[in-house]
Design a protein around this motif. Structure first.
Motif, PDB file in Angstrom:
ATOM      1  N   ARG A  72      19.965  33.295  33.880  1.00  0.00           N
ATOM      2  CA  ARG A  72      20.190  34.680  34.297  1.00  0.00           C
ATOM      3  C   ARG A  72      19.258  35.597  33.517  1.00  0.00           C
ATOM      4  O   ARG A  72      18.870  35.290  32.388  1.00  0.00           O
ATOM      5  N   GLN A  73      18.963  36.745  34.121  1.00  0.00           N
ATOM      6  CA  GLN A  73      18.072  37.729  33.499  1.00  0.00           C
ATOM      7  C   GLN A  73      18.621  39.120  33.734  1.00  0.00           C
ATOM      8  O   GLN A  73      19.201  39.416  34.791  1.00  0.00           O
ATOM      9  N   GLU A  74      18.449  39.981  32.755  1.00  0.00           N
ATOM     10  CA  GLU A  74      18.860  41.377  32.895  1.00  0.00           C
ATOM     11  C   GLU A  74      18.019  42.064  33.970  1.00  0.00           C
ATOM     12  O   GLU A  74      16.839  41.748  34.152  1.00  0.00           O
ATOM     13  N   SER A  75      18.638  43.013  34.682  1.00  0.00           N
ATOM     14  CA  SER A  75      17.906  43.836  35.644  1.00  0.00           C
ATOM     15  C   SER A  75      17.314  45.039  34.918  1.00  0.00           C
ATOM     16  O   SER A  75      17.910  45.552  33.961  1.00  0.00           O
ATOM     17  N   SER A  78      20.291  49.026  36.707  1.00  0.00           N
ATOM     18  CA  SER A  78      21.396  48.723  37.610  1.00  0.00           C
ATOM     19  C   SER A  78      22.293  49.946  37.725  1.00  0.00           C
ATOM     20  O   SER A  78      22.306  50.810  36.845  1.00  0.00           O
ATOM     21  N   GLY A 199      18.760  47.623  31.735  1.00  0.00           N
ATOM     22  CA  GLY A 199      19.075  46.272  31.292  1.00  0.00           C
ATOM     23  C   GLY A 199      18.766  46.075  29.820  1.00  0.00           C
ATOM     24  O   GLY A 199      17.874  46.728  29.264  1.00  0.00           O
ATOM     25  N   LYS A 316      16.847  37.186  28.744  1.00  0.00           N
ATOM     26  CA  LYS A 316      17.103  36.052  29.614  1.00  0.00           C
ATOM     27  C   LYS A 316      18.114  35.131  28.942  1.00  0.00           C
ATOM     28  O   LYS A 316      18.127  34.993  27.716  1.00  0.00           O
ATOM     29  N   ASN A 353      29.440  38.377  35.038  1.00  0.00           N
ATOM     30  CA  ASN A 353      28.261  38.756  34.251  1.00  0.00           C
ATOM     31  C   ASN A 353      28.618  39.110  32.813  1.00  0.00           C
ATOM     32  O   ASN A 353      27.768  39.044  31.927  1.00  0.00           O
TER      33      ASN A 353
END
Length: 411
Positions: A72-75, A78, A199, A316, A353
């Motif tokens: 997973r990765q930060e946006s 958001s 993020g 990440k 999340n």
């Protein structure tokens, strides 16, 4: 004779493949206190040694069992809807009468809707909303609301929204007609505030090796002790109160020419402007670097002093289920591996999340000590290794076909 040939070829193939499947690095995952899914934040050093798409990253427990995981990765940005409560300063429920609820809007914020959380009920009621600035003189805002369908199939309460003309009273009163009925139970009153949230990023300082100011160009060299992953740079400068300079950032790369000779060159990552009125941040595609060259065009101006440079990337994570009684390691550094195909990816949406975060320890080089004679020989030439794999494969195919033909001839 035939069996011995097959055995020899299989043995050689297995040994060659084993050579190509070794990991180069590992990092221990910090112990957790509870069972469940965790997001393990990846460091720039670890990502600097992994494949750019993280296809070679694996998670193992101390028994050597591979564990399924997600990446997973930060946006960058958001949008979140946050429920903000109003203070309920008076609430009166009266059977067979008019019940009311008064809530405050202390900042006199202009609003055109209000949401309230009500315990599930299957009734219809009429309501009226009014406003006041002193709780003595009340003015109607909207009359004859019909409250209905106040029930949820999943929860014991339901959120309802009332829309009305834009108003900025300090107090609002919701009156509900409970004549001939019991009152409804309103738990909370508030509104949804949509906020843009940046993020989370992982950042680290860039070690500046030197700055040289010659021929109207300032050159700054950054050298890391090991490869690092980054997506943007932020500059802190001094020397002038007002400045606007063109600049570029390049990464040192290694190449092989047509004669198989190694050489070095600098790849351009981005061109940008340094401006005294901006944050001086430059973004580029995620990349792994160990040496950077920044060039600033001073034109006819005095050179700027680069005080510091900070690199960063959108954080990440490896998302994995961990047990408190088990030890785990991240392993990486195998160019022959592809992205794993776990069942877990089909259930990614069911893993929240906001799961707890776990960190990993320092990365350790686990490659065996290299014998210079071996490195310069057979095993040091990866093209020769893969050539041998191909030859062994063809050999096995040939022997298999020959055995099938011989068995067919005997029949």
């Amino acid at each position: 004779m035939m069996k011995s040939r097959i055995g020899w070829l299989l043995g050689l193939l297995i040994s060659v493949q084993a050579f190509g499947q070794e990991f180069a690095f590992e990092a221990p995952i910090a112990a957790v206190s509870d069972s469940g899914y965790y997001r393990i934040a990846l460091s720039p050093e670890l990502m600097g040694q992994a494949q750019i798409d993280l296809s070679d990253v694996r998670v193992y427990d101390h028994t050597g069992e591979e564990q399924a995981y997600l990446i997973r990765q930060e946006s960058a940005v958001s949008t979140q809807s946050l429920f903000k409560e109003y203070e309920i300063i008076d609430k009166a429920y009266k059977e067979d009468a008019i019940s009311h609820l008064i809530f405050s809007n202390p900042d006199k914020r202009p609003i055109d809707n209000v949401s309230f959380l009500v315990k599930n009920t299957e009734v219809k009621k009429r309501a009226r909303l009014s406003g006041s600035d002193d709780q003595e003189n009340w003015y109607v805002i909207k009359d004859n609301y019909l409250l209905h369908a106040m029930q949820s199939q999943e929860e014991t309460s339901e959120m309802k929204m009332l829309n009305f003309p834009l108003s900025d009273y300090a107090y609002f009163k919701l009156e509900i007609n409970d004549n001939w009925r019991l009152p409804i139970n309103i738990l909370k009153v508030g509104y949804y505030d949509r906020q843009r949230v940046k993020g989370l990023t992982t950042s680290f300082d860039c070690p500046i090796a030197w700055q040289k100011d010659t021929l109207k160009i300032s050159s700054i060299k950054v050298i890391f002790p090991q490869p690092m992953y980054m997506e943007q740079l932020e500059f802190s400068l001094s020397g002038e109160d007002y400045y606007l300079r063109s600049a570029s950032v390049k990464a040192k790369r290694n190449g092989i020419d047509r004669k198989k000779n190694p050489y070095e060159y600098f790849e351009s990552l981005a061109s940008f402007e340094l401006n005294s009125n901006s944050e001086n941040v430059v973004a580029f595609n995620g990349t792994v670097v160990q040496e950077l060259l920044i060039e600033i065009d001073n034109r006819d101006n005095h050179p700027l002093k680069v005080e510091s440079i900070k690199a960063s990337f959108l954080s990440k994570y490896v998302v994995c289920e961990l047990l408190p009684q088990m030890k785990y390691d991240l392993k990486l550094g195998n160019q022959s591996l592809r992205k794993p195909d776990y069942d877990l990816k089909a259930f990614a949406s069911q893993i929240p999340n906001d799961i707890p975060r776990a960190d990993h320890g320092a990365m350790v080089d686990i490659r065996p000590a290299e014998d210079p004679a071996v490195v310069s020989g057979f095993w040091g030439n990866k093209y020769l290794v893969w050539f041998v794999i191909a030859i062994v494969g063809f050999g096995l195919t040939y022997i298999s076909l020959k055995m099938v033909k011989e068995i067919g001839g005997r029949a």
